[in-house]
Each structure stands twice: as structure tokens, then as C-alpha cells.
Scaffold this motif. Structure first.
Motif, PDB file in Angstrom:
ATOM      1  N   VAL A 174       0.813  -1.137  -0.142  1.00  9.58           N
ATOM      2  CA  VAL A 174       0.029  -0.051   0.669  1.00  9.58           C
ATOM      3  C   VAL A 174       0.726   1.300  -0.203  1.00  9.58           C
ATOM      4  CG1 VAL A 174      -1.460   1.505   1.532  1.00  9.58           C
ATOM      5  CG2 VAL A 174      -1.879  -1.506   1.046  1.00  9.58           C
ATOM      6  N   GLN A 175       1.371   1.258   0.694  1.00 11.34           N
ATOM      7  CA  GLN A 175       2.881   2.366   0.746  1.00 11.34           C
ATOM      8  C   GLN A 175       3.435   2.386  -0.729  1.00 11.34           C
ATOM      9  OE1 GLN A 175       2.325   4.698   3.119  1.00 11.34           O
ATOM     10  NE2 GLN A 175       3.389   6.353   2.202  1.00 11.34           N
ATOM     11  N   LEU A 194       1.130   4.198  -2.735  1.00 13.57           N
ATOM     12  CA  LEU A 194       1.075   5.453  -2.105  1.00 13.57           C
ATOM     13  C   LEU A 194       1.777   6.522  -2.785  1.00 13.57           C
ATOM     14  CD1 LEU A 194      -1.043   5.569   1.136  1.00 13.57           C
ATOM     15  CD2 LEU A 194      -2.220   5.507  -1.340  1.00 13.57           C
ATOM     16  N   PRO A 243      -9.285  -5.615  -0.155  1.00  9.98           N
ATOM     17  CA  PRO A 243      -8.839  -5.008   0.571  1.00  9.98           C
ATOM     18  C   PRO A 243      -7.148  -3.571   0.759  1.00  9.98           C
ATOM     19  CG  PRO A 243      -8.198  -6.982   1.279  1.00  9.98           C
ATOM     20  CD  PRO A 243      -8.119  -6.575  -0.242  1.00  9.98           C
ATOM     21  N   GLN A 244      -6.442  -4.150   0.180  1.00  4.05           N
ATOM     22  CA  GLN A 244      -5.327  -3.119  -0.188  1.00  4.05           C
ATOM     23  C   GLN A 244      -5.907  -1.848  -0.500  1.00  4.05           C
ATOM     24  OE1 GLN A 244      -5.043  -6.480  -0.291  1.00  4.05           O
ATOM     25  NE2 GLN A 244      -3.511  -6.832   0.948  1.00  4.05           N
ATOM     26  N   ARG A 251      -9.172  -0.709  -0.628  1.00  2.79           N
ATOM     27  CA  ARG A 251      -9.180   0.621   0.111  1.00  2.79           C
ATOM     28  C   ARG A 251      -8.819   0.797   0.663  1.00  2.79           C
ATOM     29  NH1 ARG A 251     -11.516  -4.482   2.249  1.00  2.79           N
ATOM     30  NH2 ARG A 251     -13.512  -5.248   1.096  1.00  2.79           N
ATOM     31  N   GLU A 252      -7.313   0.699   1.314  1.00  2.00           N
ATOM     32  CA  GLU A 252      -6.242   1.519   1.509  1.00  2.00           C
ATOM     33  C   GLU A 252      -5.469   2.685   0.479  1.00  2.00           C
ATOM     34  OE1 GLU A 252      -3.432   0.066   4.746  1.00  2.00           O
ATOM     35  OE2 GLU A 252      -4.955  -2.050   4.285  1.00  2.00           O
ATOM     36  N   ILE A 253      -5.384   2.174  -0.490  1.00  2.00           N
ATOM     37  CA  ILE A 253      -5.190   2.849  -1.114  1.00  2.00           C
ATOM     38  C   ILE A 253      -5.997   3.967  -1.939  1.00  2.00           C
ATOM     39  CG2 ILE A 253      -3.850   3.074  -4.120  1.00  2.00           C
ATOM     40  CD1 ILE A 253      -3.034   0.235  -3.530  1.00  2.00           C
ATOM     41  N   ALA A 270      -8.330   5.065  -0.231  1.00  2.00           N
ATOM     42  CA  ALA A 270      -8.366   6.276   1.382  1.00  2.00           C
ATOM     43  C   ALA A 270      -7.634   7.035   0.722  1.00  2.00           C
ATOM     44  CB  ALA A 270      -8.378   5.412   2.029  1.00  2.00           C
ATOM     45  N   GLY A 271      -5.615   6.815   0.688  1.00  3.84           N
ATOM     46  CA  GLY A 271      -5.195   7.978   0.600  1.00  3.84           C
ATOM     47  C   GLY A 271      -4.947   8.512  -0.247  1.00  3.84           C
TER      48      GLY A 271
END
Length: 254
Positions: free
Chosen positions: A174-175, A178, A206-207, A209-211, A213-214
């Protein structure tokens, strides 16, 4: 030990496109171009004429004037054909016949073939979808995708409209995603629901969703159904399946 690891057969050299180009240039401009090194020297010494001939040889499609072939003639900052404009996708999609454009095979031996006509048709449908969303020249589209036909189709659709395409593999963390995409502030995002590796399926929702959001700049996300035909998009916000665009009956003009 022979320092030469490989070299083409003389017949291969004779039939090569670069050999034909070298011989044609020698005859056309009354030059001594006996080998590749001589052609290379000429390409440096007479840059304008060389690149004008390369444009003609490539069969490129563009708008504007061929002259001058070079603008600023120094590195960095060199300019080729400053009075010309071209579209990357338009040049790659010139063929619209039944010839094989894409042969895809995944780990599970699933095979798909796309002809040039089919590729053009599907690119047109995806481009129309982006046009409805308001994609403008210069807009960035980021993609979190494996090497599948839909990736090629989406890239060509985006660039056909003058959009800027950037992508990375779905096995990125994820990071890492981003860090890469946050720099360009993409307006739209494309992601596969997952990928395959060594016989295993990896769900990346799931990843995703995090991406998302960022990346507050993203207005709409499109999901490519790769692991599942109709993946659940719950919790992904304003997302839809790219397959919905591809399933449309009518194919608009590019």
C-alpha cells in the motif's frame, strides 16, 4: 573462449529492416553507408534528414508540419518535429483487421486472443466511458493492475483521449503505491480485484480500500474482474466494474 555470444546469419542481416533502410538512404542521398556504424555516423552528422526519413519509414500518423524536423538541437532540451502533434493510441490502433493483436495466457492456462479489430472496438468502448466521466487531456489515470488484456485496453483508451497513464503491479504494498501515485494526483483509478502467482489467488480489494483512502484526488475507481467474474465492491466507495463498459453493444468512434 569466443567473445561473440551470438550474431545473426548473413541472410538475416540482408533481410533486416535496418539493412533495407541503410541501402535506401545510401542510394537516395548518394552516401557511402557500407555498414551499421556508417549509418550511425550519418544519423548524428545529418540529424534533421535522418529523423525526417525515420518518420516516413515508421508510417506515423500526426497533424501539423514536418518542418523543421528538429527544434532545439541539444541535450537536454532537444525537440523533434516541434510543429507536429501525434496521439500514441491512434498510431498503435491503425490496424482494424482480424490479425492477432494480443495473445494472453495466465498461470491457469486460460488463453484469450484479441484481433486488431476487437482491440480497437474494446478501446473505443472504454474511451467512451472515460469521456462520459469527463476525462480531459492531461488528466492522470493510475492503475493497480497485472499484465492482462484489460490493462492494454485501458492504457490505449486513456491515451487516445490525451490522458496520462501511470501504473504499477498489484503485488506492490500500500505505501509503495501511495508513494508512487500520490505524486501525480490521479483523477481516476483502475484496479484489478487481484492477481495470480504460483497457483495462488491474491485478493487485493482490502489493499485497494487503503489506497483509495490515501488518494483524495481520485473521483472514480474502475475495477477489472480478474479473479472473480462479479467481485463484491462493497466498501470501495464510488467504484464500478470496467466489464460493464466492455459489455456495451455499440462501439463509438475513437
Amino acid at each position: 573462449m569466443n567473445p561473440i555470444l551470438w550474431q545473426p546469419h548473413p541472410q538475416q542481416v540482408q533481410q533486416a529492416a535496418i539493412t533495407h533502410f541503410r541501402q535506401t538512404m545510401a542510394k537516395k542521398y548518394d552516401l557511402e553507408l557500407p555498414d551499421y556504424r556508417a549509418l550511425h555516423r550519418w544519423s548524428i552528422a545529418d540529424r534533421g534528414r535522418f529523423w525526417r526519413e525515420i518518420w516516413a519509414l515508421g508510417g506515423c500518423v500526426g497533424e501539423g508540419e514536418l518542418e523543421p524536423p528538429l527544434g532545439a538541437d541539444h541535450m537536454p532540451g532537444a525537440q523533434w518535429f516541434p510543429q507536429l502533434r501525434l496521439n500514441f493510441a491512434e498510431n498503435l490502433l491503425q490496424r482494424r483487421d482480424d490479425g492477432l493483436a494480443i495473445h494472453f495466457r495466465c498461470e491457469e492456462s486460460t488463453e484469450r486472443n484479441l484481433s486488431f479489430a476487437e482491440l480497437h472496438d474494446q478501446v473505443a468502448k472504454v474511451a467512451a466511458g472515460f469521456r462520459r466521466l469527463g476525462l480531459q487531456p492531461g488528466d492522470r489515470v493510475a492503475a493497480f493492475v497485472p499484465n492482462i488484456p484489460e490493462t492494454v485496453i485501458s492504457m490505449l483508451a486513456v491515451t487516445s483521449l490525451g490522458g496520462v497513464w501511470t501504473s504499477c503491479s498489484p503485488d506492490f504494498g500500500v505505501q509503495g503505491v501511495l508513494d508512487r501515485f500520490g505524486q501525480v494526483e490521479p483523477r481516476f483509478f483502475i484496479a484489478a480485484d487481484g492477481y495470480q502467482f504460483k497457483g495462488r489467488h491474491f485478493d487485493r480489494r482490502p489493499q485497494l480500500r487503503e489506497i483509495l483512502a490515501g488518494l483524495p484526488s481520485v473521483e472514480r475507481c474502475l475495477v477489472i474482474p480478474y479473479l472473480e467474474e462479479r467481485p463484491d465492491l462493497q466498501g470501495l466507495g464510488d467504484c464500478q466494474l470496467l466489464s460493464q463498459w466492455l459489455e456495451q453493444e455499440e462501439s463509438p468512434e475513437l
